[in-house]
Design a protein around this motif. Structure first.
Motif, PDB file in Angstrom:
ATOM      1  N   LYS A 168       2.244   1.577  -3.443  1.00  0.00           N
ATOM      2  CA  LYS A 168       1.195   1.965  -4.389  1.00  0.00           C
ATOM      3  C   LYS A 168       0.932   3.469  -4.333  1.00  0.00           C
ATOM      4  O   LYS A 168       0.758   4.125  -5.365  1.00  0.00           O
ATOM      5  N   LYS A 169       0.942   4.033  -3.122  1.00  0.00           N
ATOM      6  CA  LYS A 169       0.679   5.474  -2.983  1.00  0.00           C
ATOM      7  C   LYS A 169       1.766   6.315  -3.639  1.00  0.00           C
ATOM      8  O   LYS A 169       1.535   7.477  -3.994  1.00  0.00           O
ATOM      9  N   ASP A 183      -6.695   7.976   3.831  1.00  0.00           N
ATOM     10  CA  ASP A 183      -5.598   7.811   4.789  1.00  0.00           C
ATOM     11  C   ASP A 183      -6.123   7.711   6.219  1.00  0.00           C
ATOM     12  O   ASP A 183      -5.650   6.895   7.018  1.00  0.00           O
ATOM     13  N   VAL A 195      -3.730   8.328  -6.005  1.00  0.00           N
ATOM     14  CA  VAL A 195      -4.048   7.010  -5.450  1.00  0.00           C
ATOM     15  C   VAL A 195      -4.813   7.132  -4.139  1.00  0.00           C
ATOM     16  O   VAL A 195      -5.789   6.425  -3.905  1.00  0.00           O
ATOM     17  N   SER A 196      -4.371   8.037  -3.267  1.00  0.00           N
ATOM     18  CA  SER A 196      -5.018   8.181  -1.966  1.00  0.00           C
ATOM     19  C   SER A 196      -5.430   9.631  -1.747  1.00  0.00           C
ATOM     20  O   SER A 196      -5.175  10.509  -2.568  1.00  0.00           O
ATOM     21  N   SER A 232      -0.183  10.801  -7.307  1.00  0.00           N
ATOM     22  CA  SER A 232      -0.777  11.645  -6.264  1.00  0.00           C
ATOM     23  C   SER A 232      -2.268  11.402  -6.106  1.00  0.00           C
ATOM     24  O   SER A 232      -2.877  11.845  -5.128  1.00  0.00           O
ATOM     25  N   LYS A 284      -5.089  -2.427   1.815  1.00  0.00           N
ATOM     26  CA  LYS A 284      -4.807  -1.580   0.664  1.00  0.00           C
ATOM     27  C   LYS A 284      -6.112  -1.217  -0.028  1.00  0.00           C
ATOM     28  O   LYS A 284      -7.122  -1.926   0.096  1.00  0.00           O
ATOM     29  N   GLY A 343      -7.145   3.250  -7.351  1.00  0.00           N
ATOM     30  CA  GLY A 343      -7.030   4.167  -6.218  1.00  0.00           C
ATOM     31  C   GLY A 343      -8.027   5.295  -6.334  1.00  0.00           C
ATOM     32  O   GLY A 343      -8.850   5.348  -7.242  1.00  0.00           O
ATOM     33  N   TRP A 366       0.836  -1.201   0.000  1.00  0.00           N
ATOM     34  CA  TRP A 366       0.000   0.000   0.000  1.00  0.00           C
ATOM     35  C   TRP A 366       0.872   1.253   0.000  1.00  0.00           C
ATOM     36  O   TRP A 366       0.589   2.227  -0.719  1.00  0.00           O
ATOM     37  N   GLU A 367       1.931   1.241   0.776  1.00  0.00           N
ATOM     38  CA  GLU A 367       2.845   2.377   0.796  1.00  0.00           C
ATOM     39  C   GLU A 367       3.513   2.567  -0.564  1.00  0.00           C
ATOM     40  O   GLU A 367       3.672   3.699  -1.047  1.00  0.00           O
TER      41      GLU A 367
END
Length: 333
Positions: A252-253, A265, A259-260, A257, A280, A285, A249-250
């Motif tokens: 992927k983010k 969060d 994605v999350s 910009s 995730k 995202g 997940w980290e």
């Protein structure tokens, strides 16, 4: 009348490496599973009694005299791809909302191809379903989509999918003891963020940044093998799978910009504080569904911590896209 049923999927690892811009150069790999949440399509030939030739019912209803008039991109391009010269009625009903990160668009396209083949008296192979759906979405609709969603929808099951540099796709089922499979299934929880988004738009920035993202995409691909080792090794605790989810997940983010966001969060932090080991956001995202790995004795606490979000129970699906009603009753003469 033909009714098809096509599953949605949870992608755990390797998402982002299934885009041709990456895997045709580096090779890609994904690990995921399909679940018993489905896209249903009722497809039949439409008798010529109406002002329109085609009727398409989804969140909207379209009545079109020509295929080119159809707004729904998958329906329009798939009917053109099949050279459909007769009127059709297509009704869609889904268990999962569109634009929610669980492959609903590809499940629709795979199901439509399967249904049209059945309507024309042809059986679909899983490989053929995946290949044609990928071609339609990537080359005809020209959406920014990868190749895992169509493949999971066609094949079903708990798989590692390899995307080779020559364009070939290899589907490899994950075989583990039944009790371990059930423990794993029962430790995954799904929550809907309530945020819908268009994956093609979210992932556009990620695709533009592919060259920059290659190191992190390589790491995300390597996690597929790490996760597989956890699943098949009886000496490893399944909790380690959840820890890997947190790591991916980290990564992927970092790809985009989009994605999350702040709400996602905060939702994730609440889940970890309530006992989730990792999780995730599914799909490109920006919204949709969040999957968490949670031990059973902590699941009720997580449900309470995320009470403003919809919890979706599920089981795994191992069938893939299938025809559940085959009654081609109307014939033109």
């Amino acid at each position: 009348m033909i009714i098809s049923r096509t599953p949605h999927r949870i992608s755990f690892f390797g998402g982002g490496t299934d885009y041709p811009d990456y895997y045709l150069k580096h090779g890609g790999k994904c690990l995921g599973v399909t679940i018993d949440k489905y896209s249903y399509l009722n497809v039949r030939k439409l008798p010529p009694f109406f002002d329109h030739k085609h009727r398409i019912v989804y969140s909207k209803q379209e009545n079109a005299k020509k295929i080119d008039e159809i707004i729904h991109p998958s329906v329009r391009e798939t009917l053109k791809y099949f050279n459909i010269d007769y009127g059709v009625s297509i009704h869609h009903d889904g268990d999962i909302p569109a634009r929610s990160g669980m492959g609903s668009s590809s499940a629709f396209t795979v199901g439509l191809i399967n249904s049209l083949n059945a309507l024309n008296g042809k059986m679909s192979s899983k490989k053929g379903l995946a290949r044609e759906a990928i071609f339609i979405e990537q080359n005809l609709i020209k959406e920014n989509v990868g190749s895992q969603d169509q493949t999971f929808a066609a094949y079903g099951g708990f798989n590692i999918i390899d995307f080779l540099q020559n364009g070939e796709i290899s589907v490899n089922p994950i075989i583990i003891p039944q009790d371990r499979l059930i423990e794993f299934q029962d430790s995954i929880m799904l929550f809907f963020t309530g945020i819908s988004r268009t994956a093609s738009e979210v992932v556009e920035e990620q695709i533009k940044n592919t060259i920059i993202n290659v190191p992190n995409l390589n790491k995300m691909k390597d996690l597929v093998d790490d996760a597989y080792e956890i699943l098949i090794n009886p000496n490893k605790k399944l909790n380690e799978f959840g820890e890997l989810l947190n790591y991916t997940w980290e990564l992927k983010k970092s790809l985009s910009s989009k994605v999350s966001n702040l709400e996602i969060d905060e939702m994730y932090q609440k889940a970890i504080a309530a006992g989730a080991i990792g999780g995730k956001l599914l799909g490109a995202g920006g919204g949709g569904f969040m999957a968490f790995y949670v031990e059973k004795n902590k699941q009720q606490k997580l449900i309470e911590a995320l009470k403003e979000y919809l919890h979706i129970p599920f089981n795994f699906d191992f069938d893939g896209s299938k025809i559940i009603v085959y009654e081609p009753t109307y014939k033109e003469k």
